[in-house]
Scaffold this motif. Sequence first.
Motif, PDB file in Angstrom:
ATOM      1  N   UNK A 113       0.818  -1.217   0.000  1.00  0.00           N
ATOM      2  CA  UNK A 113       0.000   0.000   0.000  1.00  0.00           C
ATOM      3  C   UNK A 113       0.849   1.263   0.000  1.00  0.00           C
ATOM      4  N   UNK A 114       1.847   1.306   0.880  1.00  0.00           N
ATOM      5  CA  UNK A 114       2.683   2.512   1.004  1.00  0.00           C
ATOM      6  C   UNK A 114       3.320   2.963  -0.314  1.00  0.00           C
ATOM      7  N   UNK A 115       3.819   2.042  -1.161  1.00  0.00           N
ATOM      8  CA  UNK A 115       4.475   2.501  -2.397  1.00  0.00           C
ATOM      9  C   UNK A 115       3.567   3.291  -3.333  1.00  0.00           C
ATOM     10  N   UNK A 116       2.254   3.151  -3.184  1.00  0.00           N
ATOM     11  CA  UNK A 116       1.311   3.819  -4.091  1.00  0.00           C
ATOM     12  C   UNK A 116       0.624   5.026  -3.443  1.00  0.00           C
ATOM     13  N   UNK A 160      -3.345   0.466  11.160  1.00  0.00           N
ATOM     14  CA  UNK A 160      -2.098   0.127  10.475  1.00  0.00           C
ATOM     15  C   UNK A 160      -2.125   0.504   8.997  1.00  0.00           C
ATOM     16  N   UNK A 161      -3.285   0.433   8.370  1.00  0.00           N
ATOM     17  CA  UNK A 161      -3.388   0.880   6.982  1.00  0.00           C
ATOM     18  C   UNK A 161      -3.282   2.405   6.917  1.00  0.00           C
ATOM     19  N   UNK A 162      -3.950   3.089   7.847  1.00  0.00           N
ATOM     20  CA  UNK A 162      -3.916   4.556   7.874  1.00  0.00           C
ATOM     21  C   UNK A 162      -2.517   5.087   8.140  1.00  0.00           C
ATOM     22  N   UNK A 163      -1.698   4.300   8.785  1.00  0.00           N
ATOM     23  CA  UNK A 163      -0.318   4.711   9.071  1.00  0.00           C
ATOM     24  C   UNK A 163       0.456   5.015   7.793  1.00  0.00           C
ATOM     25  N   UNK A 164       0.090   4.348   6.695  1.00  0.00           N
ATOM     26  CA  UNK A 164       0.766   4.598   5.420  1.00  0.00           C
ATOM     27  C   UNK A 164      -0.129   5.293   4.401  1.00  0.00           C
ATOM     28  N   UNK A 165      -1.461   5.122   4.509  1.00  0.00           N
ATOM     29  CA  UNK A 165      -2.370   5.737   3.535  1.00  0.00           C
ATOM     30  C   UNK A 165      -3.781   5.826   4.118  1.00  0.00           C
ATOM     31  N   UNK A 195      -6.433   7.167   2.836  1.00  0.00           N
ATOM     32  CA  UNK A 195      -7.470   6.843   1.850  1.00  0.00           C
ATOM     33  C   UNK A 195      -7.746   5.342   1.814  1.00  0.00           C
ATOM     34  N   UNK A 196      -6.680   4.546   1.824  1.00  0.00           N
ATOM     35  CA  UNK A 196      -6.841   3.097   1.780  1.00  0.00           C
ATOM     36  C   UNK A 196      -7.492   2.559   3.041  1.00  0.00           C
ATOM     37  N   UNK A 249      -7.752   9.775  -2.365  1.00  0.00           N
ATOM     38  CA  UNK A 249      -7.889   8.473  -3.002  1.00  0.00           C
ATOM     39  C   UNK A 249      -9.211   7.806  -2.712  1.00  0.00           C
ATOM     40  N   UNK A 250      -9.975   8.368  -1.797  1.00  0.00           N
ATOM     41  CA  UNK A 250     -11.296   7.826  -1.471  1.00  0.00           C
ATOM     42  C   UNK A 250     -12.354   8.749  -2.058  1.00  0.00           C
TER      43      UNK A 250
END
Length: 381
Positions: free
Chosen positions: A23-26, A74-79, A81-82, A206-207
């Motif tokens: 996820x983080x790379x994008x 943990x997802x919000x830590x890098x993105x 929107x995701x 992204x959302x």
Amino acid sequence: MYQLPEEHEELRAAVRALAEKEIAPYAAEVDEQERYPVEAAQALTAAGFNAVHIPEAYSGQGADAVAACIVIEEVARVDASASLIPAVNKLGTQPILLSASEELKKQVLPSIATGEASASYALSEREAGSDTASMRTRAQLDGDHWVLNGTKCWITNAGESSWYTVMAVTDPNAEKKARGISAFVVHADDPGFSVGPKEKKLGIKGSPTREIYFENCTIPENRIIGEPGTGLKTALATLDHTRPTIGAQALGIAQGALDAAVEYVKDRKQFGQAISQFQGVQFMLADMAMKIEAARHMVYASAAATERGDARATFLASAAKTYASDVAMEVTTDAVQLFGGAGYTRDFPVERMMRDAKITQIYEGTNQIQRMVMARQLLKG
């Protein structure tokens, strides 16, 4: 002992590894192009993290409320929107879990659990945001179908979701407006349903956020959630379960900003030494970490309270959402400051995190409304 069980920490490690790799790379590209994070959606679905809260009876993971918050954090830590993929799946399905018939649960929930579909939540209108009871969307029973007319706004992931939980007025003459509102499940393919253009937003780009329209939208009679007139009660009960997830999103954004700031200040040199050696910088980092840790405990405690049906769940949910989102705004602002001029550029993630943090103080009830909720709970005794 006062600590998370081992399985929760193992879950955190698994989600963090996936988030950093898939996820983080994008994340920067998703923000820059304002596009849906398809890579994140695919990765979360493949790993079973897209809707972990759905019970095993409906093909889900059956994870508890704290586990759902850990995934979102943990997802919000890098993105950020995701992170709205698992968060909004919970928001959209929680009314179904709380109040729908078994038949409706079996119709909707398995497709969301497997990632075949996703869900959104439609409560707000342009003239009925915090004042939800003043909504104008109507639903009338016509034979064996409900017919919906109206517009909902600020619908997260609208256009990407297949299922929409919708609140509409079924009894405009109800003695109390709140008792004239019912909840429904609408599918994107239902006749008379459509979505509007994407809003142009400050953050979480992204959302997609869109209006959704009902023009004589016809759905089967059995797509009502619970009994007529109970929709707003279900909506408010839902928020007790989902406000902690917004706290978790805010928490993740704040943690990501702190992690980035710590790494940067150890590398950045001024006056012949790393700026991490200056006491002023150390004090800022300490305050940021202290607030994040307090927010984390509040978020987990509030999630656990909803899981066990604690009488304080409403107060705790509002408190966790408010505190964590205020902390996210403070921490991301301080992170930009620690980066100096570099923090104000899109070459580093903290400016995105600062923009993303702001919405957590607004949606699922502004923090001003949350303080009203908390005060009323206190005064009720």
